[in-house]
Design an enzyme around this catalytic site. Structure first.
Site, PDB file in Angstrom:
ATOM      1  N   ASN A 169      -1.212   0.124   7.488  1.00 18.86           N
ATOM      2  CA  ASN A 169      -0.749  -1.208   7.867  1.00 18.86           C
ATOM      3  C   ASN A 169       0.002  -1.915   6.742  1.00 18.86           C
ATOM      4  OD1 ASN A 169      -2.831  -1.964   6.171  1.00 18.86           O
ATOM      5  ND2 ASN A 169      -4.097  -2.846   7.785  1.00 18.86           N
TER       6      ASN A 169
ATOM      7  N   GLU B 185     -10.066 -10.045  -6.968  1.00 20.37           N
ATOM      8  CA  GLU B 185      -9.078  -8.977  -6.846  1.00 20.37           C
ATOM      9  C   GLU B 185      -7.967  -9.101  -7.885  1.00 20.37           C
ATOM     10  OE1 GLU B 185      -7.907  -9.252  -2.733  1.00 20.37           O
ATOM     11  OE2 GLU B 185      -9.788  -8.353  -2.033  1.00 20.37           O
TER      12      GLU B 185
ATOM     13  N   HIS C 229      -2.106  -5.312   1.876  1.00 14.92           N
ATOM     14  CA  HIS C 229      -3.416  -5.942   1.763  1.00 14.92           C
ATOM     15  C   HIS C 229      -3.174  -7.314   1.157  1.00 14.92           C
ATOM     16  CE1 HIS C 229      -7.500  -6.881   0.477  1.00 14.92           C
ATOM     17  NE2 HIS C 229      -6.939  -7.285  -0.646  1.00 14.92           N
TER      18      HIS C 229
ATOM     19  N   LYS D  56       0.814  -1.206   0.000  1.00 10.22           N
ATOM     20  CA  LYS D  56       0.000   0.000   0.000  1.00 10.22           C
ATOM     21  C   LYS D  56       0.859   1.272   0.000  1.00 10.22           C
ATOM     22  CE  LYS D  56      -3.292  -0.781   3.183  1.00 10.22           C
ATOM     23  NZ  LYS D  56      -4.245  -1.409   4.100  1.00 10.22           N
TER      24      LYS D  56
END
Length: 151
Positions: free
Chosen positions: A112, A126, A115, A9
């Site tokens: 965090n 996805e 993913h 991310k």
């Protein structure tokens, strides 16, 4: 064998942790089948996080995921969905155990770092968002040194 999606991310990219995290997957013996850096558009975000779009926290999630590039990876391995999610640790970096990616590098619920798909169905959906063109299927010459032939 399974294939899963992992996103490094914006916080991971901005902090320069991409190589360290990718290395952990490779050191585990998982195989990268596709990888690319991209900017997630608002429409991609809505497609990816479709189950969260109507929730109150979604606007901040979209703002974050579209704020800087991500690195998308298609990763192959035995039980790879479960293995990768175990390697990531708890979603909240403050609660993630030491030795996990989030436990070692994150101290936030939202920032965090990574993913990963949570089920075979999510992985399939996805992966199509990020790798519509497919992935590179190949057989690693190291596979005979990573697991027994009957695994």
């Amino acid at each position: 064998m399974q294939r899963t999606l992992v996103l490094l991310k914006p916080d991971c990219v901005q902090r320069g942790l991409m190589g360290r995290i990718i290395s952990r997957f490779e050191e585990k013996g998982l195989q990268i089948a596709a990888m690319k850096m991209l900017h997630v558009s608002p429409s991609m975000s809505r497609e990816h996080y479709a189950e969260h779009v109507e929730k109150p926290f979604y606007p901040s999630l979209e703002e974050f995921i579209t704020s800087a590039p991500v690195v998308a990876l298609a990763i192959d391995g035995l039980n790879v969905i479960e293995v990768v999610r175990g390697m990531l640790g708890a979603t909240n970096g403050l609660k993630a155990e030491s030795g996990t990616i989030r436990g070692d590098f994150s101290s936030s619920r939202q920032m965090n770092l990574v993913h990963a798909s949570d089920s075979p169905e999510s992985a399939e959906r996805e992966l199509k968002i990020y790798f519509a063109e497919g992935a590179c299927d190949y057989e690693s010459v190291a596979k005979n040194f990573l697991r027994a032939a009957d695994e």
